[in-house]
Design a protein around this motif. Sequence first.
Motif, mmCIF file in Angstrom:
data_model
loop_
_atom_site.group_PDB
_atom_site.id
_atom_site.type_symbol
_atom_site.label_atom_id
_atom_site.label_comp_id
_atom_site.label_asym_id
_atom_site.label_seq_id
_atom_site.Cartn_x
_atom_site.Cartn_y
_atom_site.Cartn_z
ATOM 1 N N THR A 165 56.937 -32.387 -56.946
ATOM 2 C CA THR A 165 55.784 -33.223 -56.590
ATOM 3 C C THR A 165 55.650 -33.364 -55.078
ATOM 4 O O THR A 165 54.535 -33.377 -54.540
ATOM 5 N N CYS A 168 54.343 -29.996 -53.612
ATOM 6 C CA CYS A 168 52.921 -29.828 -53.947
ATOM 7 C C CYS A 168 52.042 -30.651 -53.009
ATOM 8 O O CYS A 168 51.003 -30.176 -52.536
ATOM 9 N N THR A 169 52.479 -31.888 -52.733
ATOM 10 C CA THR A 169 51.724 -32.732 -51.811
ATOM 11 C C THR A 169 51.731 -32.169 -50.395
ATOM 12 O O THR A 169 50.700 -32.133 -49.712
#
Length: 221
Positions: A165, A168-169
Amino acid sequence: ELTRENQRLMVALAARLENRGLGSAVRDVKNLLSTIQFPVGTTYEMGGLYESQQSSFRDLLSVLGLALAAVFIVLVIQFRAFAPALIIMSAAPLSLLGVFVMLLATGTALNVSSFMGIVLMVGLVVKNGIILFDYVHKLWEEQGMPLSEALVQAGKIRVRPILMTTLCTLFGLLPLALGLGAGAELQKPLALAVIGGLSISTFITLLVMPVLYSLLEQKRA
């Protein structure tokens, strides 16, 4: 032309800035004004963009405070305890170090856009803490595993979703941080603030927060 404000005579002085930030220019002006002896009854105040910036910062500080309070309430309700909520919330101020290092390294000023990035970063940092400690409590309370062992096992299992996560950010914000595309320069400080804070918060979540939680629980026991 005689101009009045609040029934007092006023002279407005305006200037344009090139190749420097608003904050440093205002500091120089204030230092210069502090050395001048004004006649009795004469005062000065900084207006224009500086006044608007200060007003925006005050509003954003209020928003940041409300965001922290709302997130803390949600964490207490979710974990039904103050200890994990406090530990997770502690990652937010610690992550500010990454924000300031990133802004300093890239020569970006702390403005309204970067401050909005700090507010956004709080939610992302808390998300990583929830992913980790939710599994810690599952192992500790439901399966009866010792806390120290539960922290280690949760770190091993949750490191992959946390990194996924986070990466991805970071990669999603990379074009904005590089200033690619029309209008990207306006939101570039926001992207840099989030990238700097989120990068260091990943290590804080996986390494520092479990240690703090273990020490807190040992002291309470």
